[in-house]
Design an enzyme around this catalytic site. Structure first.
Site: not given
Ligand code: ADP
Ligand code: MG
Length: 397
Positions: A38, A199, A353, A376
């Site tokens: 960063r 989710k 993130g 975010g």
């Molecule tokens: P970003 O922060 O890049 O937007 P997310 O936080 O939405 O991404 O996605 C990453 C998270 O999703 C990780 O912590 C991962 O463990 C979780 N994840 C991915 N696949 C699954 C799954 N099948 N069941 C539960 N959690 C999941």
């Molecule tokens: Mg995330």
């Protein structure tokens, strides 16, 4: 509308207040910075200001001190590291407002750099307090926002100060807006979005905004569960958003009507408990055992996704394909990251993130066209929202 940048204003000998995102991680319990990405991300802006003999006044938040002074959240280690990188001293004061700060700002000479203390030691920062913003702005002649990771927050240092100073974007924000903006507005086609993550409810706004723009939608991660359920598959004990099944069905109907391509996992890695060391196996989507959890996309799915994505010229990726934090369930995420890193003629853009963290930990960030530094903030941008810290900057005329 394009925003003015530091290249559009005369900063010579001026006092320039720059909001940066120096929210860096530390080695547990120490003042040693474990990752200075960063800091390095805003070097182009800082170097431009030094080269143009500006008096640079940097300000940032670090952690969540909740409006109080927290000793271990001081920015002193960041000032030291920045000084090492620049090869010249970076002055540092133990507050961001008040007489000591004013004195330091007044005494600052052309070409010198001053870092103020953690903005969030004052509750007025996150409250976007008017008089706090006015006091901050009184230190300078020009305001530069280069904190993309905080641009989705309307705080005193990201929004309030722009009421009192000419406000422009730094080079990091300029690049983020150009890369993410072009991807949304004028992507080379076919344009694919790869969406995953925990989710579906976290990603509804992203899905809705992207659906209007993409040719291909590829789904993995925990959110695939809700789509599989909507298709009529049993999903065992996997994370399911019951109340979003209707949304998933409606989305699939829309995709069909518009003749877009939507891909869901054909096989999955499932585990008997939601743990990193749980026994696991690969099953087809119609064979998910009732007492198992979906943890990752399977190898058949990965090769299907590889074939689909190889034919695309722009690929936007947000959300990991599985629970990548646990090694047995990182293959899908690693596979997609390696594929994108090795596509010779595609524009590859990574947002979010956790997704950026996954790409970083694989050492593949440099091989992507762009990995957004704003977790975010990048998601809100992909949702089509206007980021308040960007909205306040002057438009290019
Ligand atoms: P970003 O922060 O890049 O937007 P997310 O936080 O939405 O991404 O996605 C990453 C998270 O999703 C990780 O912590 C991962 O463990 C979780 N994840 C991915 N696949 C699954 C799954 N099948 N069941 C539960 N959690 C999941
Ligand atoms: Mg995330």
């Amino acid at each position: 509308m394009k925003k003015k940048t530091i290249a559009d204003v005369d900063v010579h000998r001026k006092r320039v207040l720059v909001r940066v995102d120096f929210n860096v991680p530390f080695e547990e319990g120490t003042a040693r910075i474990s990752d200075d990405t960063r800091i390095r991300a805003v070097l182009p802006t800082i170097r431009h200001l030094i080269a143009n003999q500006a008096r640079t006044i940097l300000c940032s938040h670090l952690g969540r001190p909740q409006g109080q002074v927290v000793e271990k959240m001081r920015l002193a280690p960041v000032a030291r590291r920045l000084g090492e990188i620049l090869g010249s001293p970076v002055f540092y004061v133990q507050d961001c407002v008040g007489p000591t700060v004013e004195k330091a700002a007044i005494e600052l000479q052309p070409g010198e750099v001053l870092l103020l203390e953690n903005l969030r030691f004052h509750p007025e920062e996150e409250a976007n307090d008017t008089s706090f913003a006015k006091t901050l702005s009184s230190l300078a002649d020009i305001y530069v926002n280069d904190a993309f990771g905080t641009a989705h927050r309307a705080h005193a240092s990201t929004v309030g100060v722009a009421n009192y100073l000419p406000a422009v974007a730094g080079y990091l924000i300029e690049r983020e807006l150009a890369m993410l903006g072009t991807t949304l507005e004028s992507p080379a086609r076919p344009f694919a979005a790869v969406l995953g993550g925990a989710k579906v409810s976290d990603k509804i706004a992203v899905l809705e905004n992207l659906l209007k723009r993409v040719d291909v939608l590829v789904i993995g991660g925990g959110m695939a569960t809700t789509f599989l359920k909507a298709r009529g598959f049993e999903v065992g004990r996997s994370l399911l958003a019951e109340d979003k099944i209707a949304f998933a069905s409606a989305l699939m109907k829309y995709v069909e009507e518009r003749r877009l391509s939507l891909y869901l996992p054909q096989d999955l890695v499932v585990a008997s408990s939601f743990k990193g060391d749980a026994p696991y196996r690969v099953v087809d989507a119609d064979e998910i055992p009732p007492d198992h959890y979906i943890m990752d996309i399977g190898p058949k799915t990965l090769s299907l996704y590889e074939n689909v994505l190889k034919g695309c010229r722009t690929i936007l990726w947000n959300g990991t394909m599985g629970v990548f934090e646990w090694k047995p369930f990182a293959s899908g995420t690693r596979g997609i990251a390696q594929l994108l890193a090795n596509l010779p003629n595609a524009t590859t853009v990574v947002g979010g993130g956790s997704t950026a963290e996954a790409v970083d930990s694989l050492g593949l960030a440099q091989r992507m066209t762009h990995v957004s530094t704003g977790g975010g903030a990048s998601l809100e941008f992909l949702e089509g929202k206007t980021l308040p810290g960007v909205a306040v900057l002057m438009d290019k005329t």
